[in-house]
Design a protein around this motif. Structure first.
Motif, PDB file in Angstrom:
ATOM      1  N   TYR A  89       0.822  -1.217   0.000  1.00  0.00           N
ATOM      2  CA  TYR A  89       0.000   0.000   0.000  1.00  0.00           C
ATOM      3  C   TYR A  89       0.852   1.262   0.000  1.00  0.00           C
ATOM      4  CZ  TYR A  89      -3.224   3.607   1.596  1.00  0.00           C
ATOM      5  OH  TYR A  89      -3.950   4.765   1.699  1.00  0.00           O
ATOM      6  N   LEU A  90       1.845   1.303   0.854  1.00  0.00           N
ATOM      7  CA  LEU A  90       2.660   2.507   0.982  1.00  0.00           C
ATOM      8  C   LEU A  90       3.464   2.801  -0.279  1.00  0.00           C
ATOM      9  CD1 LEU A  90       3.093   4.677   3.069  1.00  0.00           C
ATOM     10  CD2 LEU A  90       5.104   3.427   3.905  1.00  0.00           C
ATOM     11  N   PRO A  91       4.146   1.823  -0.904  1.00  0.00           N
ATOM     12  CA  PRO A  91       4.875   2.120  -2.151  1.00  0.00           C
ATOM     13  C   PRO A  91       3.940   2.584  -3.279  1.00  0.00           C
ATOM     14  CG  PRO A  91       5.623   0.047  -1.221  1.00  0.00           C
ATOM     15  CD  PRO A  91       4.432   0.460  -0.432  1.00  0.00           C
ATOM     16  N   VAL A  92       2.772   1.953  -3.389  1.00  0.00           N
ATOM     17  CA  VAL A  92       1.832   2.325  -4.459  1.00  0.00           C
ATOM     18  C   VAL A  92       1.307   3.733  -4.245  1.00  0.00           C
ATOM     19  CG1 VAL A  92      -0.419   1.811  -5.485  1.00  0.00           C
ATOM     20  CG2 VAL A  92       1.176  -0.043  -4.987  1.00  0.00           C
ATOM     21  N   MET A  93       0.974   4.078  -2.997  1.00  0.00           N
ATOM     22  CA  MET A  93       0.457   5.412  -2.709  1.00  0.00           C
ATOM     23  C   MET A  93       1.514   6.480  -2.916  1.00  0.00           C
ATOM     24  SD  MET A  93      -2.716   5.406  -2.150  1.00  0.00           S
ATOM     25  CE  MET A  93      -2.862   7.058  -1.521  1.00  0.00           C
ATOM     26  N   LYS A  94       2.783   6.153  -2.579  1.00  0.00           N
ATOM     27  CA  LYS A  94       3.851   7.124  -2.812  1.00  0.00           C
ATOM     28  C   LYS A  94       4.004   7.419  -4.303  1.00  0.00           C
ATOM     29  CE  LYS A  94       6.758   6.168   1.236  1.00  0.00           C
ATOM     30  NZ  LYS A  94       8.073   5.641   1.709  1.00  0.00           N
ATOM     31  N   GLU A  95       3.930   6.387  -5.129  1.00  0.00           N
ATOM     32  CA  GLU A  95       4.040   6.576  -6.590  1.00  0.00           C
ATOM     33  C   GLU A  95       2.852   7.382  -7.106  1.00  0.00           C
ATOM     34  OE1 GLU A  95       4.389   3.881 -10.674  1.00  0.00           O
ATOM     35  OE2 GLU A  95       4.308   2.914  -8.708  1.00  0.00           O
ATOM     36  N   PHE A  96       1.646   7.069  -6.588  1.00  0.00           N
ATOM     37  CA  PHE A  96       0.456   7.813  -7.007  1.00  0.00           C
ATOM     38  C   PHE A  96       0.547   9.273  -6.586  1.00  0.00           C
ATOM     39  CE2 PHE A  96      -3.616   9.540  -5.546  1.00  0.00           C
ATOM     40  CZ  PHE A  96      -4.273   9.639  -6.747  1.00  0.00           C
ATOM     41  N   MET A  97       1.010   9.532  -5.359  1.00  0.00           N
ATOM     42  CA  MET A  97       1.105  10.903  -4.875  1.00  0.00           C
ATOM     43  C   MET A  97       2.093  11.721  -5.705  1.00  0.00           C
ATOM     44  SD  MET A  97      -0.906  11.665  -2.353  1.00  0.00           S
ATOM     45  CE  MET A  97      -0.058  13.090  -1.681  1.00  0.00           C
ATOM     46  N   THR A  98       3.179  11.091  -6.097  1.00  0.00           N
ATOM     47  CA  THR A  98       4.169  11.798  -6.915  1.00  0.00           C
ATOM     48  C   THR A  98       3.572  12.198  -8.260  1.00  0.00           C
ATOM     49  OG1 THR A  98       5.952  10.543  -5.860  1.00  0.00           O
ATOM     50  CG2 THR A  98       6.455  11.642  -7.956  1.00  0.00           C
ATOM     51  N   MET A  99       2.915  11.250  -8.938  1.00  0.00           N
ATOM     52  CA  MET A  99       2.316  11.533 -10.254  1.00  0.00           C
ATOM     53  C   MET A  99       1.141  12.507 -10.130  1.00  0.00           C
ATOM     54  SD  MET A  99       0.760   8.820 -13.006  1.00  0.00           S
ATOM     55  CE  MET A  99      -0.508   8.332 -11.864  1.00  0.00           C
ATOM     56  N   ALA A 100       0.286  12.324  -9.113  1.00  0.00           N
ATOM     57  CA  ALA A 100      -0.886  13.173  -8.953  1.00  0.00           C
ATOM     58  C   ALA A 100      -0.504  14.588  -8.589  1.00  0.00           C
ATOM     59  CB  ALA A 100      -1.807  12.577  -7.893  1.00  0.00           C
ATOM     60  N   SER A 101       0.569  14.750  -7.833  1.00  0.00           N
ATOM     61  CA  SER A 101       1.009  16.101  -7.460  1.00  0.00           C
ATOM     62  C   SER A 101       1.450  16.882  -8.692  1.00  0.00           C
ATOM     63  CB  SER A 101       2.155  16.011  -6.448  1.00  0.00           C
ATOM     64  OG  SER A 101       1.721  15.396  -5.246  1.00  0.00           O
ATOM     65  N   VAL A 102       2.139  16.204  -9.616  1.00  0.00           N
ATOM     66  CA  VAL A 102       2.581  16.868 -10.849  1.00  0.00           C
ATOM     67  C   VAL A 102       1.376  17.259 -11.702  1.00  0.00           C
ATOM     68  CG1 VAL A 102       3.878  16.561 -12.980  1.00  0.00           C
ATOM     69  CG2 VAL A 102       4.788  15.674 -10.823  1.00  0.00           C
ATOM     70  N   ARG A 103       0.427  16.336 -11.854  1.00  0.00           N
ATOM     71  CA  ARG A 103      -0.760  16.633 -12.663  1.00  0.00           C
ATOM     72  C   ARG A 103      -1.589  17.743 -12.035  1.00  0.00           C
ATOM     73  NH1 ARG A 103      -2.444  12.822 -16.242  1.00  0.00           N
ATOM     74  NH2 ARG A 103      -3.842  14.524 -16.864  1.00  0.00           N
ATOM     75  N   LEU A 104      -1.719  17.745 -10.724  1.00  0.00           N
ATOM     76  CA  LEU A 104      -2.491  18.783 -10.052  1.00  0.00           C
ATOM     77  C   LEU A 104      -1.820  20.143 -10.217  1.00  0.00           C
ATOM     78  CD1 LEU A 104      -4.896  19.566  -8.324  1.00  0.00           C
ATOM     79  CD2 LEU A 104      -3.533  19.047  -6.281  1.00  0.00           C
ATOM     80  N   ALA A 105      -0.495  20.181 -10.160  1.00  0.00           N
ATOM     81  CA  ALA A 105       0.221  21.443 -10.356  1.00  0.00           C
ATOM     82  C   ALA A 105      -0.013  21.974 -11.768  1.00  0.00           C
ATOM     83  CB  ALA A 105       1.712  21.235 -10.089  1.00  0.00           C
ATOM     84  N   GLU A 106      -0.038  21.076 -12.762  1.00  0.00           N
ATOM     85  CA  GLU A 106      -0.317  21.499 -14.140  1.00  0.00           C
ATOM     86  C   GLU A 106      -1.737  22.055 -14.254  1.00  0.00           C
ATOM     87  OE1 GLU A 106       0.359  18.058 -16.484  1.00  0.00           O
ATOM     88  OE2 GLU A 106       2.568  18.199 -16.386  1.00  0.00           O
ATOM     89  N   LEU A 107      -2.684  21.377 -13.616  1.00  0.00           N
ATOM     90  CA  LEU A 107      -4.064  21.865 -13.649  1.00  0.00           C
ATOM     91  C   LEU A 107      -4.193  23.218 -12.954  1.00  0.00           C
ATOM     92  CD1 LEU A 107      -6.157  18.637 -12.933  1.00  0.00           C
ATOM     93  CD2 LEU A 107      -6.014  19.902 -15.073  1.00  0.00           C
ATOM     94  N   GLU A 108      -3.444  23.397 -11.872  1.00  0.00           N
ATOM     95  CA  GLU A 108      -3.461  24.683 -11.167  1.00  0.00           C
ATOM     96  C   GLU A 108      -2.974  25.802 -12.088  1.00  0.00           C
ATOM     97  OE1 GLU A 108      -4.456  25.647  -8.279  1.00  0.00           O
ATOM     98  OE2 GLU A 108      -4.509  23.952  -6.899  1.00  0.00           O
TER      99      GLU A 108
END
Length: 262
Positions: A89-108
């Protein structure tokens, strides 16, 4: 105000109830300003923009930010917990958080740029960006482009209708002229006492055919109705009466019989 564009189609002509100010504008652009006829091509994204509400987008962006913060807190919580063997769970969530943070910054960044552009275009049309809804703003342009295209189509149909009416009127005029020429020709033959008959026709058949043709022409041109009915009857009576030469021969025969009897 920008919403005056929606009222152009409501301003009607006093001479023609089917003609509006928008029809006049479309006809003027068609004849003098043809570069203004391609509004839909110049503003291809207006229809899609009219479906988007800026305030709803802002709410969606707020929910995304809150969701990312909640995910970050949950990851931090699991980091403080003892690691279970085989738990990914923790490795998968870390990978998701990294990718989602980049996409959210682009949307911002895109959202901030969109708001800045919307503010500028509102001020360009003297509208207040704080009180103007984006879907209503672009909906005005979408409605105008649609009604402008409909007005152009109405003008084109009206021109085709006028051309068709002129064509029919010209055909009726030509038919009247042919009918008058045929009447003059028949009257000339009867006056000279030399009616022309076809060799295959029986006596009187050519005259009946001429009467039938004249009747059909009179029905088509309208001469058989109204005041022209008397003229048509007189013309028919003059055709059915015997020629002048035949009347003279009949009179001479009667006088000869009288002399013989005397």
């Amino acid at each position: 105000k920008l919403n005056s564009l929606t009222r152009i189609a409501d301003t009607k002509s006093s001479c023609n109830k089917n003609m509006t100010l928008l029809h006049f504008m479309a006809d003027t652009c068609e004849n003098k300003f043809r570069e203004c006829l391609f509004l839909e091509a110049d503003l291809p994204h207006v229809k899609d923009a009219a479906k988007v509400n800026m305030k709803e987008l802002e709410k969606d962006m707020t929910q995304l930010r809150s969701g990312m913060k909640e995910c970050g807190r949950e990851v931090e919580f699991y980091r403080s917990q003892p690691v279970t063997n085989g738990d990914r769970y923790l490795p998968v969530m870390k990978e998701f958080m990294t990718m989602a943070s980049v996409r959210l910054a682009e949307l911002e960044d895109l959202f901030v740029d969109m708001k800045a552009r919307f503010d500028r275009v509102c001020r360009l049309f003297c509208e207040d960006p704080t009180t103007t809804a984006s879907d209503e703003f672009f909906g005005i342009f979408d409605h105008f482009i649609t009604t402008f295209g409909d007005a152009r189509a109405d003008n084109e149909n009206a021109k085709k209708k006028i051309e068709e009416e002129e064509k029919i009127a010209k055909q009726h005029q030509e038919m009247r002229m042919r009918t008058l020429e045929r009447k003059k020709s028949n009257a000339g033959r009867l006056t000279n006492g030399h009616p022309v008959q076809n060799g295959n026709q029986q006596p009187g058949q050519g005259q009946d055919q001429t009467e039938f043709d004249d009747l059909i022409s009179a029905l088509r041109t309208g001469d058989v109705f109204g005041e022209n009915i008397d003229k048509f009857k007189r013309n028919r009576k003059s055709r059915t009466s015997p020629p002048r030469v035949e009347r003279m021969e009949s009179l001479l025969r009667e006088r000869s019989k009288e002399r013989i009897l005397n």
